[in-house]
Design a protein around this motif. Sequence first.
Motif, short mmCIF file in Angstrom:
data_model
loop_
_atom_site.label_atom_id
_atom_site.label_comp_id
_atom_site.label_asym_id
_atom_site.label_seq_id
_atom_site.Cartn_x
_atom_site.Cartn_y
_atom_site.Cartn_z
N ALA A 125 0.84 -1.21 0.00
CA ALA A 125 0.00 0.00 0.00
C ALA A 125 0.87 1.25 0.00
O ALA A 125 0.57 2.23 -0.70
CB ALA A 125 -0.92 0.00 1.22
N ASN A 126 1.97 1.21 0.72
CA ASN A 126 2.89 2.35 0.76
C ASN A 126 3.53 2.57 -0.61
O ASN A 126 3.65 3.71 -1.08
CB ASN A 126 3.97 2.12 1.82
CG ASN A 126 4.81 3.35 2.05
OD1 ASN A 126 4.34 4.47 1.92
ND2 ASN A 126 6.07 3.14 2.38
N GLU A 127 3.93 1.48 -1.28
CA GLU A 127 4.50 1.59 -2.62
C GLU A 127 3.48 2.17 -3.59
O GLU A 127 3.82 3.03 -4.42
CB GLU A 127 4.96 0.22 -3.13
CG GLU A 127 6.21 -0.31 -2.45
CD GLU A 127 6.53 -1.74 -2.85
OE1 GLU A 127 5.90 -2.27 -3.79
OE2 GLU A 127 7.43 -2.31 -2.23
N GLN A 128 2.23 1.73 -3.48
CA GLN A 128 1.19 2.26 -4.36
C GLN A 128 0.97 3.75 -4.10
O GLN A 128 0.82 4.53 -5.04
CB GLN A 128 -0.13 1.50 -4.15
CG GLN A 128 -0.09 0.09 -4.69
CD GLN A 128 -1.35 -0.70 -4.33
OE1 GLN A 128 -2.17 -0.26 -3.54
NE2 GLN A 128 -1.47 -1.89 -4.91
N ARG A 129 1.00 4.15 -2.82
CA ARG A 129 0.84 5.57 -2.49
C ARG A 129 2.02 6.37 -3.05
O ARG A 129 1.83 7.49 -3.54
CB ARG A 129 0.73 5.76 -0.99
CG ARG A 129 -0.66 5.52 -0.45
CD ARG A 129 -0.82 6.00 0.98
NE ARG A 129 0.01 5.27 1.92
CZ ARG A 129 -0.33 4.12 2.49
NH1 ARG A 129 -1.46 3.55 2.19
NH2 ARG A 129 0.48 3.54 3.35
N ALA A 134 3.99 10.15 -7.03
CA ALA A 134 4.89 10.52 -8.12
C ALA A 134 4.09 10.90 -9.38
O ALA A 134 4.42 11.88 -10.06
CB ALA A 134 5.84 9.37 -8.43
N GLU A 135 3.04 10.14 -9.68
CA GLU A 135 2.20 10.46 -10.83
C GLU A 135 1.51 11.81 -10.65
O GLU A 135 1.45 12.62 -11.58
CB GLU A 135 1.15 9.36 -11.05
CG GLU A 135 1.73 8.05 -11.54
CD GLU A 135 0.71 6.91 -11.54
OE1 GLU A 135 -0.43 7.12 -11.07
OE2 GLU A 135 1.07 5.82 -12.01
N GLN A 136 0.99 12.05 -9.46
CA GLN A 136 0.31 13.32 -9.20
C GLN A 136 1.30 14.49 -9.26
O GLN A 136 0.96 15.56 -9.76
CB GLN A 136 -0.39 13.28 -7.84
CG GLN A 136 -1.59 12.37 -7.81
CD GLN A 136 -2.17 12.20 -6.42
OE1 GLN A 136 -1.58 12.63 -5.42
NE2 GLN A 136 -3.34 11.58 -6.34
N THR A 137 2.52 14.26 -8.77
CA THR A 137 3.55 15.30 -8.84
C THR A 137 3.88 15.62 -10.29
O THR A 137 4.01 16.80 -10.67
CB THR A 137 4.81 14.86 -8.08
OG1 THR A 137 4.46 14.59 -6.73
CG2 THR A 137 5.89 15.92 -8.12
#
Length: 179
Positions: A125-129, A134-137
Amino acid sequence: MNTPTTPQDNPQDDKHHLRFHLPHAHLSSVFGDDWFALKAERFARFFGTPTFLVAQTVIVAVWIGLNVAGLTKFDVYPFILLNLAFSLQAAYAAPLILLAQTRQADRDKASADADARHREDIARANEQRQIQTAEQTAQLLLLVEQNTRLTEMTKQLSERIETLTLELHDKLASTGTKA
């Protein structure tokens, strides 16, 4: 009707704090889960308590005291019956204690497995977050760049409109004075 068998099959169970322990619920313990098994384990756990040690010490002291004082003669010195009682107790206590330890080890192993799965789930879950962040950034950077370009274009167009307005004003002002 097809019912979910694991917590992963039912998303509603994801909020249940023991969902990682559910796959181990079907395991039977060494003693089993019947009345005798539960009582045997409870008895085995009782052997290590201060209550048991104090009670046994009192019983042995009274036993020896009664026989040494001569108030009774059911087990005179060298207390063969008392030794037999201790041997019998040891014969039952040792296997019960070992079985209780084995049962506890099974529970500890199941709990450790569930905890490991829980830690792995948290790591995933942490990796997905982190990936989503990163995608949102990257999207935010793209939007900022687009906003900057649009702002520059707006500035250029505003300057052009100002220039054209001044040229038009000058033409109209020069035409109006000639007439």
